[in-house]
Design a protein around this motif. Structure first.
Motif, mmCIF file in Angstrom:
data_model
loop_
_atom_site.group_PDB
_atom_site.id
_atom_site.type_symbol
_atom_site.label_atom_id
_atom_site.label_comp_id
_atom_site.label_asym_id
_atom_site.label_seq_id
_atom_site.Cartn_x
_atom_site.Cartn_y
_atom_site.Cartn_z
ATOM 1 N N PHE A 113 -53.122 -6.135 -32.431
ATOM 2 C CA PHE A 113 -52.645 -5.340 -31.309
ATOM 3 C C PHE A 113 -51.730 -4.202 -31.764
ATOM 4 N N SER A 114 -51.747 -3.872 -33.044
ATOM 5 C CA SER A 114 -50.911 -2.792 -33.584
ATOM 6 C C SER A 114 -51.180 -1.495 -32.844
ATOM 7 N N GLY A 115 -50.122 -0.878 -32.325
ATOM 8 C CA GLY A 115 -50.246 0.391 -31.623
ATOM 9 C C GLY A 115 -50.863 0.298 -30.240
ATOM 10 N N LYS A 116 -51.163 -0.900 -29.786
ATOM 11 C CA LYS A 116 -51.759 -1.088 -28.451
ATOM 12 C C LYS A 116 -50.664 -1.344 -27.421
ATOM 13 N N THR A 117 -50.991 -1.121 -26.163
ATOM 14 C CA THR A 117 -50.088 -1.435 -25.064
ATOM 15 C C THR A 117 -50.624 -2.647 -24.327
ATOM 16 N N ILE A 118 -49.772 -3.627 -24.136
ATOM 17 C CA ILE A 118 -50.140 -4.852 -23.420
ATOM 18 C C ILE A 118 -49.402 -4.851 -22.088
ATOM 19 N N VAL A 119 -50.148 -5.053 -21.012
ATOM 20 C CA VAL A 119 -49.553 -5.121 -19.671
ATOM 21 C C VAL A 119 -49.774 -6.542 -19.149
ATOM 22 N N PRO A 120 -48.755 -7.388 -19.248
ATOM 23 C CA PRO A 120 -48.904 -8.752 -18.746
ATOM 24 C C PRO A 120 -49.055 -8.757 -17.223
ATOM 25 N N TYR A 121 -49.833 -9.678 -16.727
ATOM 26 C CA TYR A 121 -49.942 -9.817 -15.275
ATOM 27 C C TYR A 121 -50.167 -11.280 -14.935
ATOM 28 N N CYS A 122 -49.912 -11.602 -13.712
ATOM 29 C CA CYS A 122 -50.029 -12.969 -13.242
ATOM 30 C C CYS A 122 -50.836 -12.969 -11.949
ATOM 31 N N THR A 123 -51.843 -13.826 -11.884
ATOM 32 C CA THR A 123 -52.655 -13.884 -10.671
ATOM 33 C C THR A 123 -52.070 -14.834 -9.631
ATOM 34 N N HIS A 124 -51.021 -15.559 -10.011
ATOM 35 C CA HIS A 124 -50.346 -16.464 -9.087
ATOM 36 C C HIS A 124 -48.866 -16.158 -9.146
ATOM 37 N N GLU A 125 -48.282 -15.699 -8.057
ATOM 38 C CA GLU A 125 -46.903 -15.237 -8.073
ATOM 39 C C GLU A 125 -45.887 -16.350 -7.844
#
Length: 58
Positions: free
Chosen positions: A15-27
């Protein structure tokens, strides 16, 4: 069911140089420790902090 980050995927991909956007389908519990775990497992990636519908750089 306890929410967990999938470490094997994060450890096996570059994942070098990549952007990770965490998300959750259950809040119900939000992201829990997922953001911290992703940053630890992917130290060379940019991990965005996500809170509800609001995103900010982290």
């Amino acid at each position: 069911m306890k929410q967990r980050t999938t470490p094997c995927v994060l450890e096996s991909c570059d994942f070098s140089g990549k952007t990770i956007v965490p998300y959750c389908t259950h809040e119900g519990s939000g992201l829990g420790r997922s953001e911290r775990d992703i940053k630890r497992l992917c130290p060379t990636a940019k991990v965005l902090s996500v809170s509800g519908d609001n995103r900010r750089d982290g």
